[in-house]
Design an enzyme around this catalytic site. Structure first.
Site, short mmCIF file in Angstrom:
data_model
loop_
_atom_site.label_atom_id
_atom_site.label_comp_id
_atom_site.label_asym_id
_atom_site.label_seq_id
_atom_site.Cartn_x
_atom_site.Cartn_y
_atom_site.Cartn_z
N SER A 170 0.80 -1.21 0.00
CA SER A 170 0.00 0.00 0.00
C SER A 170 0.84 1.27 0.00
O SER A 170 0.34 2.35 -0.30
CB SER A 170 -0.93 0.00 1.21
N ASP A 178 -2.50 7.79 8.39
CA ASP A 178 -3.39 6.89 9.12
C ASP A 178 -2.53 6.14 10.13
O ASP A 178 -1.45 6.61 10.48
CB ASP A 178 -4.18 5.98 8.16
N HIS A 210 0.48 4.53 7.44
CA HIS A 210 1.11 5.15 6.27
C HIS A 210 1.56 6.57 6.55
O HIS A 210 0.82 7.36 7.11
CB HIS A 210 0.12 5.14 5.10
#
Ligand code: NAG
Ligand code: NAG
Ligand code: NAG
Length: 254
Positions: free
Chosen positions: A37, A218, A221
């Site tokens: 991600s 978040d 990340h």
């Protein structure tokens, strides 16, 4: 363990951004991206997974005038400029992905990003506690073991595949330093409201009012300011430990 950044990187970020604007031509013909991600710019949107990465991607230093297309939407001649195969939740185990299928297909310049200090993410601190330290040291010790071996792998690949060049980016080193000098004052809490189950941002909530003072977007990340820092020093190393044996700029010039 301090999870910190330094100010002179901010200066290089700006000058690199300007350079790419001025040159207007990519430094390499194409750019293929693999990972989780941290690099996925839209591949998982239609997949049955909670590991979605449906935000606009951030910046690039190699001079491409648009973002590398995600595999999910790349069509026709897009592939000539490269493809982003990043997929939220991907890993190096056979179950999560394969990464050695590449040399055979012609990859000759490969930048491998080591693990960052996962033990310093708000998500891991929340689940494990820090036991009086700044981060979850147990996890960061494992990160170090992994990265040390990863760097050895880069040596092996360069020896075994002499017509290719692999480099290792030391994300741990790049994110070491005092974050307050580039304005980051919050290193242990996310900027957005996160879901307690996924650690990802809850949709349609108002984020923190100054994201450039937060290290994490978040629970897992980094924010743009932290990502830009890693990107800029991976491209243009500021210390000999940032990139081994050299940085992406030199890799592109080979
Ligand atoms: C916490 O710190 C103590 C004292 O250093 C150590 O014995 C213990 O193993 C640590 N626990 C964890 C979960 O790291
Ligand atoms: C990366 O940098 C860190 C911090 O400077 C250092 O302790 C570590 O040995 C480096 N890792 C590798 C694989 O070079
Ligand atoms: C956000 O924080 C940065 C770093 O401290 C500062 O330079 C900037 O002025 C702030 N922006 C706003 C809108 O407060």
């Amino acid at each position: 363990m301090a999870y910190e950044l330094r100010i002179w990187f901010a200066v290089s970020i700006i000058s690199l951004a300007l350079q790419s604007l001025v040159h207007g031509k990519p430094q390499v013909p194409c750019y293929f991206i693999f990972g989780d991600s941290l690099v996925d710019n839209g591949n998982n949107n239609a997949l049955q997974t909670i590991a979605k990465v449906n935000y606009l991607p951030y910046g690039q230093l190699l001079g491409f005038d648009k973002f590398i297309q995600p595999f999910a939407t790349a069509r026709g001649s897009d592939i000539l400029m490269g493809v982003n195969y990043g997929s939220g939740g991907a890993g190096i185990r056979d179950e999560t992905g394969q990464q050695l299928t590449l040399y055979k297909y012609g990859a000759r310049k490969v930048a491998i990003f080591g693990l960052g200090l996962i033990g310093c993410t708000p998500g891991e601190i929340g689940s494990h506690g820090t036991n009086g330290s700044a981060c979850v040291d147990m996890i960061n010790n494992d990160v170090k073991l992994f990265n040390d071996q990863f760097k050895c792998l880069v040596d092996d690949l360069n020896k075994d595949l002499p017509d290719a060049q692999f480099i290792f980016i030391n994300v741990t080193q790049i994110s070491s330093g005092d974050p307050s000098v580039i304005g980051i004052t919050v290193t242990n809490a996310p900027c957005c409201t996160v879901s307690p189950t996924t650690g990802l941002c809850v949709a349609n909530q108002v984020p923190c009012n100054n994201r450039s003072t937060f290290e994490f977007w978040d629970a897992f990340h980094p924010t743009e300011i932290a990502n830009v820092l890693v990107g800029s020093r991976a491209y243009n190393a500021q210390t000999p430990l940032d990139a081994y044996p050299f940085d992406i700029r030199r890799l592109a010039q080979l």
